[in-house]
Design a protein around this motif. Structure first.
Motif, PDB file in Angstrom:
ATOM      1  N   LYS A  12      41.409  33.922  45.991  1.00  0.00           N
ATOM      2  CA  LYS A  12      40.033  33.204  45.328  1.00  0.00           C
ATOM      3  C   LYS A  12      39.696  32.492  46.401  1.00  0.00           C
ATOM      4  O   LYS A  12      39.970  31.822  47.149  1.00  0.00           O
ATOM      5  CB  LYS A  12      40.844  32.273  44.315  1.00  0.00           C
ATOM      6  CG  LYS A  12      39.437  31.331  43.536  1.00  0.00           C
ATOM      7  CD  LYS A  12      38.459  32.186  42.645  1.00  0.00           C
ATOM      8  CE  LYS A  12      37.741  31.447  42.047  1.00  0.00           C
ATOM      9  NZ  LYS A  12      36.690  32.374  41.396  1.00  0.00           N
ATOM     10  N   GLU A  16      32.235  32.844  49.645  1.00  0.00           N
ATOM     11  CA  GLU A  16      32.576  33.876  50.750  1.00  0.00           C
ATOM     12  C   GLU A  16      31.405  34.506  51.635  1.00  0.00           C
ATOM     13  O   GLU A  16      30.424  34.508  50.972  1.00  0.00           O
ATOM     14  CB  GLU A  16      33.071  34.936  49.888  1.00  0.00           C
ATOM     15  CG  GLU A  16      33.997  36.163  50.630  1.00  0.00           C
ATOM     16  CD  GLU A  16      34.741  36.965  49.817  1.00  0.00           C
ATOM     17  OE1 GLU A  16      34.677  37.081  48.506  1.00  0.00           O
ATOM     18  OE2 GLU A  16      35.474  37.696  50.171  1.00  0.00           O
ATOM     19  N   PRO A  61      39.153  35.856  39.680  1.00  0.00           N
ATOM     20  CA  PRO A  61      39.260  35.932  41.334  1.00  0.00           C
ATOM     21  C   PRO A  61      38.119  36.604  41.931  1.00  0.00           C
ATOM     22  O   PRO A  61      37.381  36.977  41.498  1.00  0.00           O
ATOM     23  CB  PRO A  61      40.720  36.855  40.998  1.00  0.00           C
ATOM     24  CG  PRO A  61      40.654  37.664  39.858  1.00  0.00           C
ATOM     25  CD  PRO A  61      39.833  36.942  38.762  1.00  0.00           C
ATOM     26  N   SER A  62      38.484  36.354  43.204  1.00  0.00           N
ATOM     27  CA  SER A  62      37.538  37.111  44.172  1.00  0.00           C
ATOM     28  C   SER A  62      38.062  38.718  44.340  1.00  0.00           C
ATOM     29  O   SER A  62      37.324  39.584  44.702  1.00  0.00           O
ATOM     30  CB  SER A  62      37.516  36.193  45.462  1.00  0.00           C
ATOM     31  OG  SER A  62      37.096  34.911  45.370  1.00  0.00           O
ATOM     32  N   ARG A  63      39.460  38.793  44.343  1.00  0.00           N
ATOM     33  CA  ARG A  63      39.987  39.967  44.545  1.00  0.00           C
ATOM     34  C   ARG A  63      41.412  40.442  43.693  1.00  0.00           C
ATOM     35  O   ARG A  63      41.848  39.032  43.836  1.00  0.00           O
ATOM     36  CB  ARG A  63      40.004  40.404  45.918  1.00  0.00           C
ATOM     37  CG  ARG A  63      39.521  41.338  46.780  1.00  0.00           C
ATOM     38  CD  ARG A  63      39.649  41.396  48.336  1.00  0.00           C
ATOM     39  NE  ARG A  63      38.867  40.544  48.787  1.00  0.00           N
ATOM     40  CZ  ARG A  63      39.078  40.094  50.249  1.00  0.00           C
ATOM     41  NH1 ARG A  63      39.982  40.491  50.863  1.00  0.00           N
ATOM     42  NH2 ARG A  63      38.309  39.105  50.451  1.00  0.00           N
ATOM     43  N   GLY A  64      41.800  41.305  43.537  1.00  0.00           N
ATOM     44  CA  GLY A  64      43.252  41.390  43.130  1.00  0.00           C
ATOM     45  C   GLY A  64      43.358  41.380  41.621  1.00  0.00           C
ATOM     46  O   GLY A  64      42.305  41.300  40.605  1.00  0.00           O
ATOM     47  N   THR A  65      44.282  41.570  41.273  1.00  0.00           N
ATOM     48  CA  THR A  65      44.500  41.670  39.442  1.00  0.00           C
ATOM     49  C   THR A  65      45.488  40.644  38.939  1.00  0.00           C
ATOM     50  O   THR A  65      46.512  40.402  39.539  1.00  0.00           O
ATOM     51  CB  THR A  65      45.090  43.217  39.102  1.00  0.00           C
ATOM     52  OG1 THR A  65      46.172  43.628  39.850  1.00  0.00           O
ATOM     53  CG2 THR A  65      43.882  44.331  39.595  1.00  0.00           C
ATOM     54  N   GLU A  71      47.725  44.293  30.539  1.00  0.00           N
ATOM     55  CA  GLU A  71      46.376  44.288  30.591  1.00  0.00           C
ATOM     56  C   GLU A  71      45.862  43.322  31.593  1.00  0.00           C
ATOM     57  O   GLU A  71      46.132  42.219  31.906  1.00  0.00           O
ATOM     58  CB  GLU A  71      46.038  43.961  29.216  1.00  0.00           C
ATOM     59  CG  GLU A  71      44.060  43.768  29.117  1.00  0.00           C
ATOM     60  CD  GLU A  71      43.831  43.822  27.765  1.00  0.00           C
ATOM     61  OE1 GLU A  71      44.401  43.045  27.091  1.00  0.00           O
ATOM     62  OE2 GLU A  71      42.817  44.399  27.303  1.00  0.00           O
ATOM     63  N   ASN A  72      44.953  44.024  32.384  1.00  0.00           N
ATOM     64  CA  ASN A  72      44.256  43.376  33.686  1.00  0.00           C
ATOM     65  C   ASN A  72      42.993  42.078  33.084  1.00  0.00           C
ATOM     66  O   ASN A  72      42.130  42.346  32.526  1.00  0.00           O
ATOM     67  CB  ASN A  72      43.503  44.239  34.515  1.00  0.00           C
ATOM     68  CG  ASN A  72      42.921  43.545  35.618  1.00  0.00           C
ATOM     69  OD1 ASN A  72      43.021  42.372  35.896  1.00  0.00           O
ATOM     70  ND2 ASN A  72      42.489  44.130  36.805  1.00  0.00           N
ATOM     71  N   SER A  74      41.915  39.724  34.323  1.00  0.00           N
ATOM     72  CA  SER A  74      40.795  39.105  35.345  1.00  0.00           C
ATOM     73  C   SER A  74      39.588  39.943  34.906  1.00  0.00           C
ATOM     74  O   SER A  74      38.582  39.761  35.471  1.00  0.00           O
ATOM     75  CB  SER A  74      41.234  38.948  36.523  1.00  0.00           C
ATOM     76  OG  SER A  74      41.693  40.295  36.909  1.00  0.00           O
ATOM     77  N   LYS A  75      39.559  41.032  34.332  1.00  0.00           N
ATOM     78  CA  LYS A  75      38.429  42.056  34.103  1.00  0.00           C
ATOM     79  C   LYS A  75      37.761  41.736  32.804  1.00  0.00           C
ATOM     80  O   LYS A  75      36.930  42.325  32.639  1.00  0.00           O
ATOM     81  CB  LYS A  75      38.696  43.530  34.355  1.00  0.00           C
ATOM     82  CG  LYS A  75      39.445  43.798  35.718  1.00  0.00           C
ATOM     83  CD  LYS A  75      38.381  43.874  36.880  1.00  0.00           C
ATOM     84  CE  LYS A  75      37.842  45.015  36.646  1.00  0.00           C
ATOM     85  NZ  LYS A  75      36.548  44.919  37.759  1.00  0.00           N
ATOM     86  N   LEU A  76      38.597  40.833  32.207  1.00  0.00           N
ATOM     87  CA  LEU A  76      37.945  40.775  30.567  1.00  0.00           C
ATOM     88  C   LEU A  76      36.507  40.274  30.601  1.00  0.00           C
ATOM     89  O   LEU A  76      36.359  39.093  30.934  1.00  0.00           O
ATOM     90  CB  LEU A  76      39.024  40.180  29.847  1.00  0.00           C
ATOM     91  CG  LEU A  76      40.356  40.594  29.391  1.00  0.00           C
ATOM     92  CD1 LEU A  76      41.189  39.687  28.506  1.00  0.00           C
ATOM     93  CD2 LEU A  76      40.228  41.674  28.552  1.00  0.00           C
ATOM     94  N   PRO A  77      35.647  40.956  29.936  1.00  0.00           N
ATOM     95  CA  PRO A  77      34.446  40.033  29.729  1.00  0.00           C
ATOM     96  C   PRO A  77      34.723  38.859  28.861  1.00  0.00           C
ATOM     97  O   PRO A  77      35.831  38.707  28.078  1.00  0.00           O
ATOM     98  CB  PRO A  77      33.691  40.967  28.802  1.00  0.00           C
ATOM     99  CG  PRO A  77      34.204  42.536  29.012  1.00  0.00           C
ATOM    100  CD  PRO A  77      35.672  42.124  29.310  1.00  0.00           C
ATOM    101  N   ASP A  78      33.802  37.791  28.996  1.00  0.00           N
ATOM    102  CA  ASP A  78      34.031  36.360  28.647  1.00  0.00           C
ATOM    103  C   ASP A  78      34.356  36.476  27.115  1.00  0.00           C
ATOM    104  O   ASP A  78      35.348  35.623  26.847  1.00  0.00           O
ATOM    105  CB  ASP A  78      32.543  35.821  28.617  1.00  0.00           C
ATOM    106  CG  ASP A  78      32.310  35.336  29.879  1.00  0.00           C
ATOM    107  OD1 ASP A  78      33.105  35.713  30.995  1.00  0.00           O
ATOM    108  OD2 ASP A  78      31.105  34.571  30.452  1.00  0.00           O
ATOM    109  N   PHE A  80      36.160  38.737  25.232  1.00  0.00           N
ATOM    110  CA  PHE A  80      37.518  39.134  25.256  1.00  0.00           C
ATOM    111  C   PHE A  80      38.447  37.749  25.940  1.00  0.00           C
ATOM    112  O   PHE A  80      39.670  37.742  25.466  1.00  0.00           O
ATOM    113  CB  PHE A  80      37.646  40.310  25.725  1.00  0.00           C
ATOM    114  CG  PHE A  80      36.962  41.458  24.919  1.00  0.00           C
ATOM    115  CD1 PHE A  80      37.734  41.915  23.902  1.00  0.00           C
ATOM    116  CD2 PHE A  80      35.734  41.856  25.383  1.00  0.00           C
ATOM    117  CE1 PHE A  80      36.851  42.780  23.250  1.00  0.00           C
ATOM    118  CE2 PHE A  80      35.066  42.729  24.708  1.00  0.00           C
ATOM    119  CZ  PHE A  80      35.699  43.277  23.447  1.00  0.00           C
TER     120      PHE A  80
END
Lengths: 226, 317
Positions: A12, A16, A61-65, A71-72, A74-78, A80
């Motif tokens: 995070k 950046e 996050p800025s990077r990573g999972t 289930e990832n 950090s990729k969930l749309p708001d 969800f």
């Protein structure tokens, strides 16, 4: 066995690429089992709360999972992410984040407002959560009239009311005296018997060497210290 | 410069310019999203693009909301211009004051329909876990942006070319000859109007999007003529007053706004499911129920004027 929470190479970074760039978390990799209790230890500003907020899908996050049950998140749309939080996560905040002006029972009821449940079912869930957190006797009391320890128990009840599989607690004893802090540790042990996955971020030495804690993880300057 | 005839037109141009700038700025982000988007990646760039996606969505939704309000504002401005344009009694004279007016009006309605389709696709996209329709949504937005640029140019051409010395035709001249489609008589037109309306209700009931698309386009065309040459005369209570715009005026309690908005909204909901299916392959038939709702409201309002006149006078016009 598949971990409940699996974090891989998580970063995070604020601002950046700018002069004021600040890495709050750097290359965090860890996993937590389904009924484990882990304590994140570190001084103020070490990145504990940032890590909790990412795990709870409050921020990205800025990077990573961050995998929860594979289930990832950090990729969930708001939309969800909100549903995920409501269903899977109970969060106990440092300053409790209760709504003054509402009663204990009304505060605990809030996570259920959007659930398609009958009133009777909601009442039962609220009552159960109040019992678990030992605050049922104050259910009709206004939040403003509660002591620090009682407020925290109300916050615990609210975190439990949806029967989440994961509970996060951010500096849960920061606003409590020693007696109430020890009571919280008792509640923590109860979480173990309820088979919850619990992550506590704290710098309180009362949490050191607790027998029911599965892992102690130290964070310094945004990095895990092994 | 007829742009400066009314404050409202100056304001409208200012807002339109701001909207174009906002959308133009968003286009940079859209281009970057389209080029680098890879949802499966957990890289810094992808996370940044996901954040940008929300920002761009918000900006576009804001501009669409303002565009809808601006359309009403545009129509109102046309009406307000009438006293300043020689010969014009209502917006008919103003809109027909040069060759760009009618094209601009139809063009604006068309772009509003497209913007509405974008809103639905965006809504469907945000309901998916992996932004399944993101690329198609943004390709459509690029087309819409280009169309809005043309609309702005057309608007400039129209407002800078309104003649202030040459008299224009008012509605009593423009609509004096019943220029009905397919050489139909008014009575036949009204019969087909009601028949089409009932057909649309049946088609909506059975969720037939493509058939609804065809019927709604026909209905929109027919409804325009019916309101202008038949229902309008009952709104004005004058057999020779045939105009689609006068009913927007205060004397008629601004009922035109309700009549036209229910027609446009109803038609929009009727044609959208087929367009959405063609663009993204997703069935979204639930919009058809709004099609039925708004068109029923439209037909009810139009019919009310006819029935009310007959009940009060015992005759039709």
């Amino acid at each position: 066995m598949k971990p409940k929470i699996a974090i891989e190479h998580l970063y995070k970074i604020y601002n950046e690429g700018k002069e004021s760039e600040f890495a709050a978390l750097k290359d965090i990799t860890l996993s937590v089992g389904a009924d484990e209790i882990i304590i994140l230890k570190g001084v103020s500003g070490s990145g504990k709360s940032t890590l909790l907020s990412l795990m709870a899908a409050f921020s990205k996050p800025s990077r990573g999972t961050i995998l929860i049950d594979g289930e990832n998140i950090s990729k969930l749309p708001d939309i969800f992410a909100s549903k995920f939080r409501n269903k899977e996560i109970g969060f106990i905040f440092q300053s409790f984040n209760l709504i003054e002006g509402l009663s204990v029972s009304e505060n605990v009821r809030i996570p259920l407002v959007l659930e398609p449940l009958e009133k009777k079912e909601i009442d039962q869930k609220v009552e159960k959560a109040l019992q678990l957190a030992n605050i049922a006797h104050k259910s009709q009391q206004n939040i403003a009239d509660l002591s620090g320890g009682e407020k925290q128990r109300c916050a615990i009840a609210r975190a439990l009311v949806n029967n989440p599989s994961i509970i996060f607690a951010d500096e849960p004893t920061a606003n409590l005296d020693k007696e109430n802090s020890l009571k919280f540790i008792e509640v923590l042990e109860k979480f173990k018997t309820l088979k919850k996955c619990v992550v506590v971020a704290t710098h309180d030495s009362l949490f050191d060497d607790l027998p029911f804690v599965s892992q102690y993880i130290n964070i310094t300057d945004g990095e895990l210290v092994l | 410069m007829s742009i400066f005839l009314l404050d409202s037109i100056v304001v409208m141009f200012f807002v339109e310019t701001v909207l174009l700038l906002l959308m133009g700025t968003s286009m940079f982000a859209v281009a970057k999203i389209l080029k680098y988007w890879n949802f499966d990646a957990s890289t810094t760039l992808q996370y940044a693009l996901e954040k940008k996606n929300y920002l761009v969505n918000t900006i576009i939704l804001f501009t669409i909301g303002v565009k809808i309000i601006l359309f009403v504002f545009f129509v109102k401005s046309l009406d307000d211009l009438a006293p300043l344009v020689p010969g014009a009694m209502c917006a008919t004279g103003v809109i027909g004051a040069n060759k760009f007016g009618n094209t601009l009006l139809i063009y604006k309605i068309f772009t509003l329909f497209l913007l509405g389709v974008w809103v639905v696709i965006n809504r469907l996209d945000l309901k998916t876990k992996k932004f399944d329709y993101l690329r198609k949504k943004y390709y459509l937005f690029i087309v819409i942006f280009a169309l809005l640029g043309i609309e702005f140019a057309l608007e400039l051409l129209y407002f800078t070319n309104i003649p202030l010395n040459t008299p224009v035709f008012c509605c009593s001249v423009v609509f004096v000859v019943e220029n009905l489609p397919f050489g139909l008589e008014t009575v036949d037109l009204v019969k087909i109007f009601y028949l089409l309306f009932v057909s649309i209700l049946v088609v909506d009931y059975f969720n037939k999007a493509s058939l609804s698309f065809v019927l709604n386009i026909l209905f929109l065309l027919l409804a325009y003529y019916c309101v202008t040459y038949f229902f309008g005369t009952y709104v004005y209570e004058e057999p020779n007053h045939k105009c689609p715009f006068c009913m927007l005026q205060k004397e008629y309690h601004y009922i035109g706004y309700l009549i036209w908005s229910t027609l446009f909204l109803g038609t929009y909901f009727g044609i959208s499911p087929h367009i959405i299916y063609s663009l993204i392959g997703k069935k979204y038939q639930r919009l058809l129920r709004y099609n039925a709702l708004f068109l029923t409201l439209f037909v009810a309002i139009c019919s009310y004027y006819v029935i009310s006149f007959y009940l009060r006078n015992g005759v039709f016009l």
